[in-house]
Design a protein around this motif. Structure first.
Motif, PDB file in Angstrom:
ATOM      1  N   PHE A 182       3.974   6.344  -8.472  1.00 27.68           N
ATOM      2  CA  PHE A 182       2.615   5.780  -8.369  1.00 27.68           C
ATOM      3  C   PHE A 182       1.664   6.812  -7.758  1.00 27.68           C
ATOM      4  CE2 PHE A 182      -0.579   2.510  -7.851  1.00 27.68           C
ATOM      5  CZ  PHE A 182      -1.247   2.852  -6.697  1.00 27.68           C
ATOM      6  N   ILE A 183       2.110   7.463  -6.686  1.00 25.50           N
ATOM      7  CA  ILE A 183       1.261   8.451  -6.001  1.00 25.50           C
ATOM      8  C   ILE A 183       1.010   9.659  -6.906  1.00 25.50           C
ATOM      9  CG2 ILE A 183       1.244  10.124  -4.094  1.00 25.50           C
ATOM     10  CD1 ILE A 183       2.491   7.943  -2.307  1.00 25.50           C
ATOM     11  N   ALA A 184       2.074  10.066  -7.612  1.00 28.20           N
ATOM     12  CA  ALA A 184       1.918  11.228  -8.523  1.00 28.20           C
ATOM     13  C   ALA A 184       0.877  10.913  -9.598  1.00 28.20           C
ATOM     14  CB  ALA A 184       3.267  11.567  -9.152  1.00 28.20           C
ATOM     15  N   LYS A 185       0.943   9.655 -10.089  1.00 29.94           N
ATOM     16  CA  LYS A 185      -0.006   9.275 -11.147  1.00 29.94           C
ATOM     17  C   LYS A 185      -1.397   9.043 -10.584  1.00 29.94           C
ATOM     18  CE  LYS A 185       2.548   6.157 -13.469  1.00 29.94           C
ATOM     19  NZ  LYS A 185       2.816   5.095 -14.416  1.00 29.94           N
ATOM     20  N   ASN A 186      -1.489   8.945  -9.270  1.00 32.41           N
ATOM     21  CA  ASN A 186      -2.786   8.651  -8.637  1.00 32.41           C
ATOM     22  C   ASN A 186      -3.353   9.922  -8.001  1.00 32.41           C
ATOM     23  OD1 ASN A 186      -4.815   6.771  -7.974  1.00 32.41           O
ATOM     24  ND2 ASN A 186      -4.029   6.590  -5.884  1.00 32.41           N
ATOM     25  N   ILE A 239       0.854  -1.202   0.000  1.00 31.83           N
ATOM     26  CA  ILE A 239       0.000   0.000   0.000  1.00 31.83           C
ATOM     27  C   ILE A 239       0.885   1.246   0.000  1.00 31.83           C
ATOM     28  CG2 ILE A 239      -1.732   1.298   1.346  1.00 31.83           C
ATOM     29  CD1 ILE A 239      -2.631  -1.464   2.485  1.00 31.83           C
ATOM     30  N   ALA A 240       0.789   2.034  -1.058  1.00 27.33           N
ATOM     31  CA  ALA A 240       1.572   3.281  -1.151  1.00 27.33           C
ATOM     32  C   ALA A 240       0.927   4.333  -0.258  1.00 27.33           C
ATOM     33  CB  ALA A 240       1.600   3.770  -2.594  1.00 27.33           C
ATOM     34  N   VAL A 241       1.751   5.011   0.529  1.00 29.49           N
ATOM     35  CA  VAL A 241       1.241   6.099   1.388  1.00 29.49           C
ATOM     36  C   VAL A 241       2.164   7.308   1.257  1.00 29.49           C
ATOM     37  CG1 VAL A 241       0.142   4.562   3.092  1.00 29.49           C
ATOM     38  CG2 VAL A 241       2.519   5.276   3.434  1.00 29.49           C
ATOM     39  N   ASP A 259      11.814  10.324  -7.013  1.00 29.04           N
ATOM     40  CA  ASP A 259      11.675   9.628  -8.315  1.00 29.04           C
ATOM     41  C   ASP A 259      11.461   8.120  -8.170  1.00 29.04           C
ATOM     42  OD1 ASP A 259      15.150   8.970  -9.235  1.00 29.04           O
ATOM     43  OD2 ASP A 259      14.072   8.881  -7.309  1.00 29.04           O
ATOM     44  N   GLY A 260      11.248   7.641  -6.948  1.00 30.51           N
ATOM     45  CA  GLY A 260      11.084   6.186  -6.796  1.00 30.51           C
ATOM     46  C   GLY A 260       9.739   5.698  -7.317  1.00 30.51           C
ATOM     47  N   PRO A 261       9.566   4.389  -7.431  1.00 32.13           N
ATOM     48  CA  PRO A 261       8.313   3.838  -7.969  1.00 32.13           C
ATOM     49  C   PRO A 261       7.077   4.230  -7.153  1.00 32.13           C
ATOM     50  CG  PRO A 261       9.739   2.079  -7.102  1.00 32.13           C
ATOM     51  CD  PRO A 261      10.542   3.332  -7.093  1.00 32.13           C
TER      52      PRO A 261
END
Ligand SMILES: C[C@@H](C(=O)O)C(=O)SCCNC(=O)CCNC(=O)[C@H](O)C(C)(C)COP(=O)(O)OP(=O)(O)OC[C@H]1O[C@@H](n2cnc3c(N)ncnc32)[C@H](O)[C@@H]1OP(=O)(O)O
Ligand SMILES: [Co+2]
Length: 136
Positions: free
Chosen positions: A69-73, A11-13, A63-65
């Motif tokens: 992911f969060i930037a794209k979300n 889960i990205a936070v 710049d990490g994955p």
């Protein structure tokens, strides 16, 4: 392929300690530990749930994955990957490739908790980032 179980849900936070409060204070899940995995540019918190885990991931770099992911979300976190436990990760990688699917990692990399991990490309799963994880 010997898939043993769902090893964890990634889960990205945006802020690990902040979001951890919900899981600990509201759900009563005790964080089992935290680890920074340089290779993946993440700080991880493990939350055991039955025989699997929630893995909260905060990016350690711009710049990490996880940051991407969060930037794209739209700046929000979310379920970023699902990990399954395999018996032998080298064998599993070969099987994925032999069946004509793409691996992001053709060679296992270091994973949290001293696991060996490798990611399958989301193209093969129609949009789910799947992590293979072999625990020592
Ligand atoms: C600590 C460790 C552990 O458990 O031990 C971890 O979990 S580390 C967890 C963090 N590390 C990782 O996630 C490493 C593996 N991930 C990666 O290498 C990357 O995130 C990729 C999956 C290659 C995506 O990279 P990036 O976003 O730069 O490339 P991209 O924008 O061209 O995306 C390629 C395609 O994948 C899709 N895509 C990107 N991230 C995705 C995700 N989390 N779930 C599902 N699909 C995803 C994009 O929408 C795009 O689809 P379209 O082409 O259709 O638009
Ligand atoms: Co993971």
């Amino acid at each position: 392929m010997d898939i043993l179980k769902v090893d964890h849900v990634g889960i990205a936070v945006n802020n690990l300690n902040e979001t951890l409060k919900f899981y600990e204070d509201v759900l009563g899940i005790k964080c089992e530990g935290k680890e920074t995995v340089e290779d993946q540019k993440v700080k991880v918190a493990f939350l055991p749930v039955g025989d699997t885990e929630l893995e909260l991931l905060e990016s350690t770099t711009e710049d990490g994955p996880i940051a991407k992911f969060i930037a794209k979300n739209g700046g929000r976190g979310g379920i970023q990957h699902v990990a399954v436990r395999v018996l032998n990760i080298e064998k599993a990688i070969e099987e994925v490739k032999a069946k004509g699917y793409k691996m992001i990692d053709e060679v296992p990399r270091y994973g949290a908790g001293n696991a060996k991990i490798a990611f399958c490309h989301p193209k093969g799963t129609d949009g789910v980032l799947l992590e293979l994880s072999e625990r020592q």
